[in-house]
Structure formats: structure tokens, C-alpha cells
Enzyme design. Structure first.
Site, PDB file in Angstrom:
ATOM      1  N   ASP A   1      -7.769   7.939   0.896  1.00  0.00           N
ATOM      2  CA  ASP A   1      -6.582   7.274   1.419  1.00  0.00           C
ATOM      3  C   ASP A   1      -6.995   6.578   2.709  1.00  0.00           C
ATOM      4  O   ASP A   1      -7.630   7.189   3.568  1.00  0.00           O
ATOM      5  CB  ASP A   1      -5.494   8.324   1.707  1.00  0.00           C
ATOM      6  CG  ASP A   1      -4.106   7.822   1.393  1.00  0.00           C
ATOM      7  OD1 ASP A   1      -3.783   6.724   1.865  1.00  0.00           O
ATOM      8  OD2 ASP A   1      -3.347   8.529   0.704  1.00  0.00           O
TER       9      ASP A   1
ATOM     10  N   ASP B   1      -2.818   2.632   2.423  1.00  0.00           N
ATOM     11  CA  ASP B   1      -1.465   2.955   2.859  1.00  0.00           C
ATOM     12  C   ASP B   1      -0.769   1.715   3.441  1.00  0.00           C
ATOM     13  O   ASP B   1      -1.345   1.042   4.306  1.00  0.00           O
ATOM     14  CB  ASP B   1      -1.585   4.035   3.944  1.00  0.00           C
ATOM     15  CG  ASP B   1      -0.267   4.679   4.287  1.00  0.00           C
ATOM     16  OD1 ASP B   1       0.284   5.384   3.437  1.00  0.00           O
ATOM     17  OD2 ASP B   1       0.210   4.485   5.427  1.00  0.00           O
TER      18      ASP B   1
ATOM     19  N   GLU C   1      -0.876   0.047  -1.340  1.00  0.00           N
ATOM     20  CA  GLU C   1       0.548   0.408  -1.349  1.00  0.00           C
ATOM     21  C   GLU C   1       1.309  -0.699  -0.621  1.00  0.00           C
ATOM     22  O   GLU C   1       0.973  -1.044   0.508  1.00  0.00           O
ATOM     23  CB  GLU C   1       0.745   1.743  -0.626  1.00  0.00           C
ATOM     24  CG  GLU C   1       2.178   2.238  -0.748  1.00  0.00           C
ATOM     25  CD  GLU C   1       2.564   3.226   0.340  1.00  0.00           C
ATOM     26  OE1 GLU C   1       3.420   4.073   0.091  1.00  0.00           O
ATOM     27  OE2 GLU C   1       2.021   3.139   1.462  1.00  0.00           O
TER      28      GLU C   1
ATOM     29  N   HIS D   1       3.474  11.569  -3.663  1.00  0.00           N
ATOM     30  CA  HIS D   1       3.908  12.514  -2.619  1.00  0.00           C
ATOM     31  C   HIS D   1       5.139  12.046  -1.866  1.00  0.00           C
ATOM     32  O   HIS D   1       5.650  12.781  -1.024  1.00  0.00           O
ATOM     33  CB  HIS D   1       2.746  12.746  -1.645  1.00  0.00           C
ATOM     34  CG  HIS D   1       2.376  11.492  -0.905  1.00  0.00           C
ATOM     35  ND1 HIS D   1       1.824  10.389  -1.534  1.00  0.00           N
ATOM     36  CD2 HIS D   1       2.498  11.136   0.393  1.00  0.00           C
ATOM     37  CE1 HIS D   1       1.632   9.438  -0.646  1.00  0.00           C
ATOM     38  NE2 HIS D   1       2.034   9.859   0.530  1.00  0.00           N
ATOM     39  N   ASP D   2       5.594  10.818  -2.106  1.00  0.00           N
ATOM     40  CA  ASP D   2       6.778  10.291  -1.422  1.00  0.00           C
ATOM     41  C   ASP D   2       8.004  10.235  -2.332  1.00  0.00           C
ATOM     42  O   ASP D   2       9.077   9.833  -1.875  1.00  0.00           O
ATOM     43  CB  ASP D   2       6.513   8.858  -0.931  1.00  0.00           C
ATOM     44  CG  ASP D   2       5.459   8.781   0.148  1.00  0.00           C
ATOM     45  OD1 ASP D   2       5.315   9.748   0.914  1.00  0.00           O
ATOM     46  OD2 ASP D   2       4.782   7.737   0.221  1.00  0.00           O
TER      47      ASP D   2
END
Ligand code: NOJ
Length: 570
Positions: free
Chosen positions: A109, A216, A272, A345-346
Site C-alpha cells: 500500500d 491510496d 484508489e 477495509h473501508d
């Protein structure tokens, strides 16, 4: 053709990621190895056999870098070290090597829109005379306002996890920008030194053997001209969307690709991108432009909200969801590439959100949702626990919530007069805490996640829903995921075939074809908890078809059971 070969023999042939299935690990909740209640890197290494059994090709590792953990590691204070919570650099090296031995690649990440406020770069930047002052966005108070007083922020932008995107720094009398939280100041990508420092750090990870980056909120690195020019930006809500997709986005991504050698080394790159449209994704994923392989769109996971706020709940009729996925399939059909996901995870758990997590329908709805997603064209992402149908947790009081986003929303909304009941309803539907409960490995205490006390409560349904039970059940969600992954690996039509949505307005059935050469696959899925009749109009004829994969293997005829799906070769 280029096939970079790493020192451990790992190869990355051209376009390898087009046939890959990625598995996301949120380390904190995956597997604890030392009894401190927090998952760690040795814990991940101990589960590689399981991932190999599932059949995935790549691990995307959510952040394990040094971090004060304001946002569970998405606030990094040292990009080139591991947080002691998760282990050491040697542990990570060992994980990369062991993953490669299992035939699994590893993607890090990359969180470079912002750092932690504890990062030495930001600590130095706090001094107005420092050479790093310009590495972040520092601005004076609003004209005519006393610095540090309520309403004196440079503009009205809200942060994702705080009331304002601007934090006052009394020492210098100025404000800095943090689009997420005060602990996550935004880096100023206009500054060439910032960009070069990030690229150097990325090259260091590539040299360590990683196979790519999940980036991210990468479309936030290019800020709008009104911000970069130093003029006050327009007041408005939801700064996230307004800060995204600035004019220099493509330029920065091309530069990063070149400077790090992302394409030259055939690394997997997925950006993302909240607020990115199909048009943005077409540009970013066009291989000729050398930006990124694929992006994570938010459009489909924002459909069940009534406004810019995720907490403003709305119903989601099936035609809207499948129509959106179809628009992305068509939009990126020629030169681009899709990522395919429901869970991460969100996001709340897909089986609870889009499926039916009741004991009666959980297994079939998890299988059918997976069938539909994995039969689309693109790279599928599985989020830990999704592969055996983990559900949302019973979070019913504010004391059950841990996440900074949920706690901030509760504080702001209740202060603004929204009833506790309504706030809790929104949290129960959308909180990120649902995704972050520990992975349910087996039916032993704390689900085999830890021998200590877990940092987040284990979902009490772990005695029935766990990986061990699923591994030993040939009809489990896990077994179905294995088959879907195998099908993708074996069948070129699944990987590359042209997509066509059928029955776009049908409220129960999600149906489409995938065609390559003279092979056509038909997917027909009942996405409801009632039986559904397959209509004779609008679909190819079903006689003389071959069932490649189904939730109900003996199924024939034109009535689909609740959450039944079939993948047929015409
Ligand atoms: C997106 C990440 O997925 C999320 O978990 C995080 O809070 C924000 N970016 C900020 O880094």
C-alpha cells in the site's frame, strides 16, 4: 516482450496482472502471532498455505509502516520501516520471500497523498523558515479573521474524519491542510523535491522485491488550481471530491511511472480514486499513456447513499448496481482495464450489504455475488474473510465502534441534532469497523485470531462462519471462490471476453454474456431472496448449454432458486 526476473526467481511477464486474482490483507485483523491482540507480519506468513489453497495470485498488504495509528496505519511516520506492532523489516523480507515461494506476489500500500504529522518531513515543515515548509500546504487565516478562532480556517473544506480540513498551528500562526484528519497532513506534490523523495522511496521497495503498489487516494495528489495557486478555495462541503483529479494528475502519474520504472518492471499498479469518472479512468489506464494498470472506482459503492455523504442511506435497486458495473465494463473495453471489488477495509461486508446474510441465504448469496463479480472483465479483488462469507458485525451502540471515521461522524452528527437512533442506523449500515473485525479462522476462542485479547471484538458468529469449517465443506463459499479463481486462470473468455449486459431493467436477475472468438459464456444470477423465472425474451436460448459453474449444481429448468446463479457455455 519483457519478463523481469527477480533474484528469487519470481517473474513478472507482460500483462501478468490481467489474469491475476488479488487478495487484500488488513494486517491488524488478519492473524496475530505473538498474543498482543493485533495481527502481524509473521501471522500473515503462517497463513500462506491457506492463501495458496484458495488459489490467489497476489497479496495487497494494507499499511504496515511505522505509524502513530491515528488511521490504523494510513498515517505513516516512516515509509522505510515497519511498525513494531506488525514486526520488523526482516519479517517483511521473510514474508515476501515466502510468498514468492508459494507463487504469490506481494503489492504494498502506497500512502503518499499525506504523511503522518509525526513524519520527520512534517515535523521539519512546521518551522516556517525550513526548506520543507513548502512540502505541505500552509495557509494564513481567512482575511479579516483572528487566526485560531472558530471560523478563521482558510476555507470551509471539511476533512473526511474531522470537522475541518485545516488545522491551526499556534507556533507559526498558520494552518495546514489535512484532507483526512489533522494527523494526516497532505503533501504538496507541486513541489518537485516531494515527488523525487516519494519516487526514491518507491524504488527502495521495488529493490526489496515487492511486485507493485496499491496507491491510496492517488487522484488527490493533484490538487485543484485554486488551492495550488494559494488563493482561498471555494467554501463547500466534502472536500475530498473537490480536491480530487486536479489538472496535473496524469503528468504526475506518468512521471512516477517513468521514475520508478513501474511499467518497465511490469509492476502491478492500482490507484484508489474517489470521485474518478470513467473518463478519468480511461486516460489513467490506457497502456499507451504509461500511468496505472487500473483504478478503484467508488461509483458502485456510493450508489446506496442519497447525497455526497456515505451516511445518508438510500435503497439500491439492482438495475442501478449492474448498470454501473456495465458502464465501467463498456467504458474501459477498448484501451483500459477494470478492477473488480465489493469489499475492502473501508466497506461494509458485501454479503450483508448487497446479499442476504440470514442463515438461510448467506452461503448462496455470497456465492452468487462472487460469481457475478468474478465473471466480469478485470482484475478481481477479494478482501480477507469474503472468501468464506464473513458478515457485518452486530454493532448496536456507539461504544461498539473504534474507527476514527465512525467516531467523528457520530460526534458531528449528534452535535448537529441528528437523532442517536438515526446515527446508529447509518453506522450499522456503513461503518468501516464491519470489515475490520478479526478474521474468523476456526471455532476456538477469539476464532483462532489471537491467544490474547483482540483489539476489535470478534464477530460472535465465528462458531458457524469460519475458514476451517469452510475449507472442509465442498459446498462452502470458500470452495466456490476456489472454483471461480480456477475458472479465471483456465478460461481466456473469462479474462478477456467482450462484456454485454442483458435484461438491464430486471430487478432480480443479473445476466450478461462474455464472448471471445466463438466462445460465449452466459451468466444468469438471481440476486434476490425469492425464486425468479428466467424469461424467454432478452436472453440466449438455454437448451444445449453446458453448466460450467453453479450454486445449485443439479439445477435445470427456468426457475432460479433464491440467490441461485449459473455460468453457462452456449
Ligand atoms: C483510503 C484508505 O483506504 C482509507 O482506509 C484511509 O482512511 C484513507 N484513504 C486515508 O489514507
Amino acid at each position: 516482450m519483457t519478463t523481469p526476473v527477480e533474484s528469487d526467481g519470481t517473474t513478472r511477464p507482460d500483462g501478468w496482472w490481467r489474469s491475476a486474482v488479488v487478495y487484500q490483507i488488513y494486517p491488524r485483523s488478519f492473524q496475530d502471532s505473538n498474543g498482543d491482540g493485533v495481527g502481524d507480519i509473521p501471522g500473515i506468513t503462517s497463513r500462506l498455505d491457506y492463501l495458496a489453497e484458495l488459489g490467489v495470485d497476489v497479496i495487497w498488504l494494507s499499511p504496515v509502516y511505522r505509524s502513530p495509528q491515528v488511521d490504523n496505519g494510513y498515517d505513516i511516520s516512516d515509509y522505510q520501516d515497519i511498525d513494531p506492532l506488525f514486526g520488523t523489516l526482516a519479517d517483511l523480507d521473510a514474508l515476501i520471500a515466502a510468498a514468492h515461494q508459494h507463487g504469490i506476489k506481494l503489492v504494498m500500500d502506497l500512502v503518499v497523498n499525506h504523511t503522518s504529522d509525526q513524519h520527520p518531513w512534517f515535523v521539519e515543515s512546521r518551522d516556517p523558515s525550513s526548506a520543507k515548509r513548502d512540502w505541505y500546504f500552509w495557509r494564513p487565516a481567512r482575511p479579516g479573521c483572528e487566526p485560531g478562532t472558530p471560523g478563521a480556517e482558510p476555507d470551509d473544506s471539511q476533512a473526511a474524519f474531522a470537522p475541518s480540513a485545516w488545522t491551526y498551528d499556534p507556533a507559526s500562526g498558520q494552518y495546514y491542510l489535512g484532507v483526512f484528519s489533522p494527523g494526516q497532513p497532505d503533501l504538496n506534490w507541486e513541489n518537485e523535491e516531494v515527488r523525487q523523495a516519494v519516487y526514491a522511496m518507491m524504488r527502495w521497495w521495488v529493490d526489496r522485491g515487492v511486485d507493485g503498489f496499491r496507491m491510496d487516494v492517488i487522484n488527490l495528489i493533484a490538487k485543484p488550481e485554486e488551492l495550488t495557486s494559494g488563493r482561498p478555495i471555494e467554501p463547500g462541503q466534502g472536500s475530498l471530491r473537490r480536491m480530487a483529479n486536479g489538472p496535473r494528475l496524469d503528468e504526475f502519474l506518468v512521471e512516477m511511472n517513468r521514475e520508478v520504472g513501474l511499467d518497465a518492471k511490469n509492476l502491478l499498479t492500482v490507484g484508489e480514486m474517489p470521485g474518478a469518472t470513467i473518463k478519468v479512468a480511461q486516460r489513467v489506464t490506457d497502456p499507451a499513456r504509461h500511468e496505472l494498470n487500473m483504478v478503484f472506482t467508488f461509483e458502485h459503492v456510493n450508489l446506496d447513499q442519497a447525497s455526497w455523504s456515505k451516511w445518508d442511506l438510500a435503497d439500491l435497486p439492482l438495475p442501478k448496481l449492474k448498470g454501473n458495473l456495465a458502464a465501467w465494463q463498456n467504458g474501459l473495453a477498448e484501451n483500459g482495464w477494470n478492477s473488480l471489488y465489493y469489499d475492502n477495509h473501508d466497506q461494509p461486508r458485501a454479503v450483508s450489504r448487497f446479499g442476504d446474510d440470514s442463515p438461510e441465504h448467506r452461503v448462496n448469496s455470497a456465492k452468487t455475488l462472487a460469481t457475478v463479480l468474478h465473471l466480469h472483465k478485470g482484475t478481481p479483488y477479494i478482501y480477507q474473510g469474503e472468501e468464506f462469507g464473513m458478515t457485518n458485525a452486530p454493532l448496536t451502540q456507539i461504544g461498539h465502534y473504534l474507527d476514527v471515521e465512525s467516531l467523528n461522524y457520530h460526534a458531528l452528527a449528534t452535535a448537529a441534532g441528528v437523532s442517536e437512533e438515526q446515527v446508529l442506523r447509518s453506522l450499522a449500515a456503513k461503518s468501516r469497523d464491519h470489515a475490520r473485525t478479526p478474521v474468523q479462522w476456526d471455532d476456538t476462542p477469539y476464532a483462532g485470531f489471537t491467544t490474547g485479547v483482540p483489539w476489535s471484538a470478534v464477530n460472535p458468529n465465528y462458531r458457524e462462519i469460519n475458514a476451517e469449517a469452510a475449507r472442509h465443506d465442498p459446498d462452502s463459499v470458500f470452495a466456490h471462490f476456489q472454483k471461480l479463481i480456477r475458472l479465471r486462470h483456465q478460461n481466456e473468455t473469462v479474462r478477456e471476453g467482450r462484456f454485454q449486459l442483458l435484461l438491464p431493467d430486471h430487478h432480480q436477475l443479473w445476466a450478461f454474456t462474455r464472448t471471445l472468438g466463438d466462445e460465449t459464456l452466459l451468466v444468469v444470477a438471481n440476486c434476490s431472496s425469492q425464486p425468479a423465472e428466467i424469461p424467454s425474451d432478452g436472453l440466449p436460448r438455454l437448451d444445449n448449454t453446458e453448466l460450467l459453474l453453479g450454486t445449485h449444481p443439479d439445477a435445470v429448468g427456468t426457475i432460479l432458486a433464491p440467490w441461485e446463479s449459473r455460468v453457462l457455455r452456449l
